[in-house]
Design a protein around this motif. Structure first.
Motif, short mmCIF file in Angstrom:
data_model
loop_
_atom_site.label_atom_id
_atom_site.label_comp_id
_atom_site.label_asym_id
_atom_site.label_seq_id
_atom_site.Cartn_x
_atom_site.Cartn_y
_atom_site.Cartn_z
N ASP A 184 0.82 -1.19 0.00
CA ASP A 184 0.00 0.00 0.00
C ASP A 184 0.86 1.25 0.00
OD1 ASP A 184 -1.77 2.20 1.44
OD2 ASP A 184 -3.15 0.63 0.79
N ILE A 185 0.35 2.33 -0.62
CA ILE A 185 1.10 3.59 -0.67
C ILE A 185 1.36 4.15 0.72
CG2 ILE A 185 0.30 4.21 -2.97
CD1 ILE A 185 -1.76 6.05 -1.61
N GLY A 192 5.10 10.03 1.28
CA GLY A 192 4.65 10.57 2.55
C GLY A 192 3.94 9.55 3.42
N GLY A 193 4.40 8.29 3.35
CA GLY A 193 3.74 7.24 4.09
C GLY A 193 4.17 7.15 5.54
N GLY A 194 3.51 6.23 6.26
CA GLY A 194 3.78 5.99 7.66
C GLY A 194 2.52 6.05 8.48
N ALA A 195 2.47 5.28 9.55
CA ALA A 195 1.27 5.23 10.39
C ALA A 195 0.96 6.58 11.02
CB ALA A 195 1.45 4.17 11.47
N THR A 196 2.00 7.33 11.38
CA THR A 196 1.76 8.61 12.04
C THR A 196 1.15 9.61 11.07
OG1 THR A 196 3.69 8.13 13.41
CG2 THR A 196 2.82 10.36 13.53
N ILE A 234 9.68 4.02 7.63
CA ILE A 234 8.22 3.87 7.61
C ILE A 234 7.74 3.12 8.83
CG2 ILE A 234 6.33 2.66 6.46
CD1 ILE A 234 6.92 5.26 5.16
N ASP A 235 6.92 3.77 9.62
CA ASP A 235 6.31 3.19 10.81
C ASP A 235 4.99 2.53 10.48
OD1 ASP A 235 5.79 5.97 10.27
OD2 ASP A 235 4.50 6.01 12.03
#
Length: 389
Positions: A184-185, A192-196, A234-235
């Motif tokens: 997934d992107i 600009g990915g990441g859980a936060t 990436i979180d």
């Protein structure tokens, strides 16, 4: 109305006749969020109409338009911006493309309903709003949950003082494992990915909303990486704690303990049992607490639990109370958060006073707070766009 009735009506809303001059929307990209975010809400809004969708692949745009009842499909995002029939664009592109295509939309003279998080950095958000002011155009970051009566009811209870001063906010937004696929992107740093940036921007937003102030620092930020070898910045999960300044008369400011997770691990024997989603916020105050169990999608179901000096009670708010109705605020109990949000956006463009608004200061403040978490975690900010007008 039952949960099933609300869900069915939200997915199959009545189509209302349009006014003589509705706000005409163009959609950038054939995004999955499009139907919930703008297409279905616009069907029930007399002052809004989706007239075109553009995607990099024309065939994809055409299939999307046919499936969702959009009159026209075009190839490329530029074609949407160049369309003289488009008054405003809905920008649900990947985070890393928000800045470029919002700036291009403003350059083309279009208002923008911009999916959250607005940009990769606070500085990008500041530039967007500066340009919007220069062009006399409107940009709204789509934190849809804030427009719903349930969220505002919780805020009113906290602000009323019946529970005393806010001491601690706990906010969780966590998806079960498998809900977001590994490719997934949301897991791509360049976009600009990441859980936060994703679920984390929500818990950041509602913490700031309920605290009524901006955090001064991040006390802790502990990331769990999605794939350390492939995307070391990436979180997949972030646990973080904000510290807010004390209000007048307070010795200490409140904290907000937040968790955002894009893939909660399974549990049970052999880890075969999927985890349940976590979608709640609790506000602990000096004399009690208030919480909501589904702050993201309260239109389907929610319960606001209050415990304090007046005893315990459970409150639900799918529509406005008597005060809101007296002020002429619109709403039906099946309206989604996105439908309430669209009403506010259209009101703004039509020169009417919106019931609620996400201000420039709020958008910039949220991006600044997200950036503080990434800095504290050691992962660093998401990359700024190289685009220049």
């Amino acid at each position: 109305m039952s949960i099933l009735s609300r869900a069915w009506t939200a997915k199959n809303p009545p189509t209302v006749p349009k006014t003589a001059h509705p706000v005409r929307f163009g959609i950038l990209g054939a995004a999955e969020i499009g139907p919930s975010g703008i297409i279905l809400p616009a069907r029930t809004c007399a002052d809004a109409e989706v007239v075109v969708v553009g995607a990099r692949n024309l065939e994809k745009a055409q299939k999307y338009a046919k499936k969702h009842g959009i009159a026209r499909a075009v190839q490329g995002y530029d074609a949407v911006l160049e369309d003289p029939e488009v008054d405003a664009v809905y920008n649900p592109l990947p985070n890393g493309l928000h800045y470029e295509w919002t700036m291009k939309a403003l350059q083309a003279g279009k208002h923008v309903l911009l999916e959250k998080p607005a940009t990769n950095t606070a500085a990008e958000s500041e530039r967007i709003f500066a340009f919007a002011k220069e062009k006399n155009l409107v940009v709204l970051e789509a934190f849809h949950y804030q427009f719903h009566p349930a969220t505002q009811k919780l805020k009113a209870i906290v602000d009323s003082g019946e529970l005393g001063s806010v001491q601690k906010i706990t906010a969780h937004l966590c998806a079960p494992g498998g809900f977001v696929k590994p490719d997934d992107i949301r897991f791509q740093y360049a976009l600009g990915g990441g859980a936060t940036m994703d679920v984390g921007c929500y818990v950041t937003s509602i913490s700031r909303f309920l605290a009524g102030r901006e955090p001064t620092s991040v006390l802790s930020a502990t990331p769990t990486l999605q794939d350390a070898k492939k995307e070391p910045k990436i979180d997949r999960r972030m646990e973080f704690t904000y510290l807010f300044p004390p209000a007048e008369g307070e010795k200490e400011g409140p904290t907000a303990q937040c968790v955002g997770d894009l893939g909660l691990p399974n549990w049970g024997p052999l880890s075969l049992v999927p985890s349940m989603p976590e979608l709640y916020v609790t506000v602990q105050c000096a004399m009690g607490e208030a919480s909501i169990n589904n702050f993201v999608m309260p239109s389907f179901y929610h319960a606001i639990s209050v415990r304090g000096p007046k005893g315990s009670r459970t409150v639900r708010a799918y529509v406005w109370g008597e005060e809101g109705k007296a002020k002429g605020w619109k709403g039906e109990d099946w309206w989604t958060t996105y439908r309430y949000q669209l009403e506010a956006f259209v009101d703004k463009l039509k020169g009417r006073e919106p019931q609620h608004w996400i201000s420039e200061e709020s958008t910039v403040g949220n991006m600044r707070a997200v950036g503080m978490v990434y800095e504290k975690s050691g992962l660093g900010a998401r990359p700024e766009s190289e685009f220049q007008l």
